[in-house]
Design an enzyme around this catalytic site. Sequence first.
Site, PDB file in Angstrom:
ATOM      1  N   GLU A  89      27.763  -8.163   3.331  1.00  0.00           N
ATOM      2  CA  GLU A  89      27.493  -6.843   3.908  1.00  0.00           C
ATOM      3  C   GLU A  89      25.999  -6.805   4.178  1.00  0.00           C
ATOM      4  O   GLU A  89      25.187  -6.759   3.252  1.00  0.00           O
ATOM      5  CB  GLU A  89      27.923  -5.739   2.935  1.00  0.00           C
ATOM      6  CG  GLU A  89      28.132  -4.401   3.624  1.00  0.00           C
ATOM      7  CD  GLU A  89      26.841  -3.686   3.922  1.00  0.00           C
ATOM      8  OE1 GLU A  89      26.432  -3.689   5.100  1.00  0.00           O
ATOM      9  OE2 GLU A  89      26.235  -3.134   3.002  1.00  0.00           O
ATOM     10  N   CYS A 120      21.644   0.717   4.705  1.00  0.00           N
ATOM     11  CA  CYS A 120      22.062  -0.185   5.784  1.00  0.00           C
ATOM     12  C   CYS A 120      22.663   0.581   6.960  1.00  0.00           C
ATOM     13  O   CYS A 120      22.552   0.151   8.117  1.00  0.00           O
ATOM     14  CB  CYS A 120      23.057  -1.217   5.260  1.00  0.00           C
ATOM     15  SG  CYS A 120      24.539  -0.517   4.499  1.00  0.00           S
TER      16      CYS A 120
END
Length: 486
Positions: free
Chosen positions: A252, A286
Site C-alpha cells: 500500500e 496517503c
Amino acid sequence: MTLFSVEDVAGAVFTGAWTPAHGGQAPVVSPSTGAVLGRAGVADAHDVAEAGVRAARAQRGWAAASFEERAAVLRRAGRVLEDNAEEVMGWLRREGGAAAGMAGFQVRVAAGECFEAAALASQPHGEVLRTGKPRLSFSRQVPVGVVGVIAPFNVPLILGIRSVAPALAVGNAVILKPDPRTAVCGGAVLAEVFRRAGVPEGVLQVLPGGAAAGEALVADPHVRVISFTGSTEAGRRVGEAAGRHLKRAHLELGGNSPLVVLDDVDVESASSVGAWGSFLHQGQICMTTGRHLVHEAVADAYVERLAERAEALTVGDAEVDGSQLGPVIDASQRDRIHALVTGSVEAGARLRAGGTYEGLFYRPTVLEGVGATTPACAREVFGPVAPVVRFSSIDELVELANSTEYGLSLGVLTTNPMRGMEIADRVPSGIVHINDQTVDDEAVAPFGGVGDSGTGARFGGTRANVEAFTETQWVTMRADPARYPF
C-alpha cells in the site's frame, strides 16, 4: 492504571516480553517541541532472525487454537484500546504529531479493526468443490504461518493494526516493524495492548527499526507474507526483494489523489470538503487530496474560499487543545514540502495561502495557476498543500486526473452523482468517493490502490483480509484407498 511506562520499554524490543535490542537505542522525540520523551530499542538483523524462529514455533499452537480463543483475544484487544484511549491518544499527539481529533480517530478505528478481526476468525474458510471422482473435494484457507508487517510513521496505529489484527485472527504469527520515529505509538502501544489481551508469547513481536531491519524481515525464511505500507520508492524495493524470495508482498503505497469539483457544486460546502481532504493531519496521509481539479466556472470562488479556510486554521503543538493541525514529522519532511511549494511558485504558480513555516509547523497552503507538470501537482507532497488546477471540459478533466502514475483515491463533488460515476469509470482508482473528499478508512471496507499506489485492495473487509493472510489448500477425501493399474 496506565497501559505502560516508557521507562519499561526503554531500549527494548517486544518478543512476548520486553528484551534489550541488539541494534541499540534511539531517542523518542516530540515533533512539536523537540523534547526527548524516552528511548526506544532499535532492532537489527539479529533481532529479526531470532524473532522469525520464535514466531514460527509459536504460530503452530496459535493456529491450533479454536477460533473462539483467537476471537476472544482480539475482542479483548479492542477493549484494552478503548479503556486506555486517553493514554494512547496522548502518545499519538506527543510522538506522532497528531492533533486531538486525528488521535481520537486513530484509536476508534484501531479498536474497530480488532473487533472486525474477531468476527473474521469465525468466518467460513473454504468451499465444497465438484469432482468427477467418488470423493469429497473441498478447498480451505489455511494460515500462511508468519506475517511480516512494516508500518509507516504517518498514521502508525491504524496502519499497523489493520494488518496485525486480521493476520492474527486467521491463525498467523506476526512480526511488526514500526517506523522508528513512531516506535511507541506505532509499536509499544500495540505490543502492550495484545500482551494484556492474552496473545501467547511469540505470536506477536514488535521490532522498531530502520531499513536494515526491514530488509532482514523481507528476507527471513520464516516470514511468508509481507504487508508493507509506505512510499512507492520503498515499496518497489520491498516488492523486488520479496519476489526474489518467492514471497507475497501486499504493498500500500503513495498517492496523488484528485478531488474533482464540477460546475454545479455549492462552493461553500465544496471548499470545506477540499480543505479537509488536503489539510487533515498536515497532509500526511496517503489518500490526502493532492490535486484539486476545479471547473473554470467555479474556480475563482473555490480558490478564494479554500484560501480563507486555510488561513483560518490553527497550527501548533499537537498536545495543546485547539490546535487543528500539528507538526510534520521531521525537518527532512518539512524541507521536502517547502521545496515543492517554492519550486511550484518559481514555475509560475501563485501562492494564495501559506507557504511558510516555523519549526516543524507548516502553514496550510493553497496554490493556483497550477498545471499538471507543476512540482506540487506532479508529485506527492505529503504535506498540507492544495494545488488547484482548472479544467473546462470532462475530457480535459479526465486527462488531468490520469496525468499521474498513482491510482489510490478519487473524490468527485457534484449535484448529480451519476456524473460522478461516469468520471469514476474513466479514472483508474482503487477507491472512489462521490460527494466526499479522498480520505476515508473503515475496517469493513477493502482498501488499496492501483498503478504506483500499490498492489490493489489487500486490507479491510472479510474477502480482502482472508486472501491477504491465508493460503488456499485443495483437499480430497475418499472412503477407501484409490485403486490404480500399477
